[in-house]
Design a protein around this motif. Sequence first.
Motif, mmCIF file in Angstrom:
data_model
loop_
_atom_site.group_PDB
_atom_site.id
_atom_site.type_symbol
_atom_site.label_atom_id
_atom_site.label_comp_id
_atom_site.label_asym_id
_atom_site.label_seq_id
_atom_site.Cartn_x
_atom_site.Cartn_y
_atom_site.Cartn_z
ATOM 1 N N ASN A 7 15.653 -21.106 44.472
ATOM 2 C CA ASN A 7 15.352 -21.404 44.074
ATOM 3 C C ASN A 7 14.067 -21.288 43.253
ATOM 4 O OD1 ASN A 7 13.370 -22.240 45.833
ATOM 5 N ND2 ASN A 7 14.468 -23.934 46.446
ATOM 6 N N ASP A 8 13.250 -21.765 42.639
ATOM 7 C CA ASP A 8 12.126 -20.691 42.555
ATOM 8 C C ASP A 8 10.955 -20.381 43.792
ATOM 9 O OD1 ASP A 8 9.937 -19.304 40.536
ATOM 10 O OD2 ASP A 8 8.474 -20.774 41.388
ATOM 11 N N LYS A 9 11.152 -20.956 44.919
ATOM 12 C CA LYS A 9 10.661 -20.414 45.810
ATOM 13 C C LYS A 9 11.057 -19.384 46.122
ATOM 14 C CE LYS A 9 10.220 -22.551 50.570
ATOM 15 N NZ LYS A 9 10.053 -23.776 51.717
ATOM 16 N N HIS A 10 12.421 -19.139 46.500
ATOM 17 C CA HIS A 10 13.002 -18.492 47.392
ATOM 18 C C HIS A 10 12.724 -17.400 46.580
ATOM 19 C CE1 HIS A 10 15.441 -22.261 48.057
ATOM 20 N NE2 HIS A 10 14.685 -21.440 49.591
ATOM 21 N N TYR A 11 12.476 -17.020 44.630
ATOM 22 C CA TYR A 11 12.628 -16.369 43.733
ATOM 23 C C TYR A 11 11.241 -15.347 43.988
ATOM 24 C CZ TYR A 11 16.151 -18.760 41.318
ATOM 25 O OH TYR A 11 17.762 -18.922 40.549
ATOM 26 N N GLN A 12 10.064 -16.274 44.271
ATOM 27 C CA GLN A 12 8.473 -15.857 44.514
ATOM 28 C C GLN A 12 8.084 -15.095 46.895
ATOM 29 O OE1 GLN A 12 5.912 -15.624 42.705
ATOM 30 N NE2 GLN A 12 7.305 -16.396 40.743
ATOM 31 N N GLN A 13 9.362 -15.619 46.825
ATOM 32 C CA GLN A 13 9.338 -14.712 48.504
ATOM 33 C C GLN A 13 9.834 -13.431 48.406
ATOM 34 O OE1 GLN A 13 11.669 -18.354 50.484
ATOM 35 N NE2 GLN A 13 9.844 -18.552 51.298
ATOM 36 N N ALA A 14 11.356 -13.484 47.649
ATOM 37 C CA ALA A 14 11.581 -12.372 46.845
ATOM 38 C C ALA A 14 10.843 -11.412 46.651
ATOM 39 C CB ALA A 14 13.855 -12.693 46.264
ATOM 40 N N ALA A 15 10.085 -12.006 45.588
ATOM 41 C CA ALA A 15 9.104 -10.701 45.015
ATOM 42 C C ALA A 15 7.910 -10.543 45.888
ATOM 43 C CB ALA A 15 8.329 -11.869 43.592
ATOM 44 N N ASP A 19 6.755 -6.451 46.722
ATOM 45 C CA ASP A 19 5.615 -6.095 46.585
ATOM 46 C C ASP A 19 4.826 -5.607 47.558
ATOM 47 O OD1 ASP A 19 5.365 -7.062 43.991
ATOM 48 O OD2 ASP A 19 4.204 -8.942 44.406
ATOM 49 N N ARG A 20 4.775 -6.147 49.043
ATOM 50 C CA ARG A 20 4.701 -5.371 50.438
ATOM 51 C C ARG A 20 5.693 -3.904 50.333
ATOM 52 N NH1 ARG A 20 5.414 -10.359 51.750
ATOM 53 N NH2 ARG A 20 7.352 -10.214 52.697
ATOM 54 N N GLU A 21 7.295 -4.304 50.482
ATOM 55 C CA GLU A 21 7.964 -3.459 51.161
ATOM 56 C C GLU A 21 8.693 -1.571 49.723
ATOM 57 O OE1 GLU A 21 8.312 -3.343 53.930
ATOM 58 O OE2 GLU A 21 7.467 -4.861 54.461
ATOM 59 N N GLY A 22 8.052 -2.409 48.943
ATOM 60 C CA GLY A 22 9.188 -2.035 47.891
ATOM 61 C C GLY A 22 10.249 -1.959 47.206
ATOM 62 N N ILE A 23 10.375 -1.455 46.191
ATOM 63 C CA ILE A 23 12.376 -0.823 46.285
ATOM 64 C C ILE A 23 12.885 0.411 46.710
ATOM 65 C CG2 ILE A 23 14.327 -1.248 44.100
ATOM 66 C CD1 ILE A 23 11.478 -2.929 42.960
ATOM 67 N N PRO A 24 14.311 -0.090 47.453
ATOM 68 C CA PRO A 24 15.075 0.734 47.789
ATOM 69 C C PRO A 24 15.803 1.290 46.892
ATOM 70 C CG PRO A 24 15.814 -0.978 49.057
ATOM 71 C CD PRO A 24 14.701 -1.881 47.961
ATOM 72 N N THR A 25 15.534 3.040 46.778
ATOM 73 C CA THR A 25 16.094 3.387 45.663
ATOM 74 C C THR A 25 17.251 3.091 45.155
ATOM 75 O OG1 THR A 25 14.854 5.313 46.505
ATOM 76 C CG2 THR A 25 17.095 5.907 45.206
ATOM 77 N N GLU A 26 18.683 2.528 46.468
ATOM 78 C CA GLU A 26 19.913 1.456 45.576
ATOM 79 C C GLU A 26 19.631 0.816 45.018
ATOM 80 O OE1 GLU A 26 19.398 0.798 49.713
ATOM 81 O OE2 GLU A 26 18.598 2.961 48.494
ATOM 82 N N ARG A 27 18.896 0.401 44.761
ATOM 83 C CA ARG A 27 19.007 -1.711 44.539
ATOM 84 C C ARG A 27 17.621 -1.400 43.044
ATOM 85 N NH1 ARG A 27 20.202 -5.248 47.553
ATOM 86 N NH2 ARG A 27 20.621 -6.389 46.182
ATOM 87 N N ARG A 28 17.038 -0.321 43.491
ATOM 88 C CA ARG A 28 16.580 -0.854 41.628
ATOM 89 C C ARG A 28 18.171 -0.398 40.310
ATOM 90 N NH1 ARG A 28 12.240 4.212 42.230
ATOM 91 N NH2 ARG A 28 11.102 3.445 43.929
#
Length: 91
Positions: A7-15, A19-28
């Motif tokens: 749900n949105d809570k989980h999407y917000q936690q993921a975002a 924001d803190r850790e960045g996106i690994p190259t292979e997950r872009r």
Amino acid sequence: MIPHDLNDKHYQQAAAYIDREGIPTERRSVHYDLVLNGKRYPPKYIISLSSYFATGEEYPASNFNAVEAKNYFISREYEIIDRRLEAEQFV
């Protein structure tokens, strides 16, 4: 199949994690961006991380494709940007 108990809570936690850790190259993302809080995120990575926040286990990216991720968020009325269409606007 993408887990339906996210749900949105989980999407917000993921975002927030991205924001803190960045996106690994292979997950872009190659073609699609999910818009959350005015920022763009890779839909597949958001789903994988959201699953982690919901269940403690990251949902493997190999279990679904980008189109499924795009459709998953569109069906939940989230904004998805198709970069290919966006690029055509500037040609």
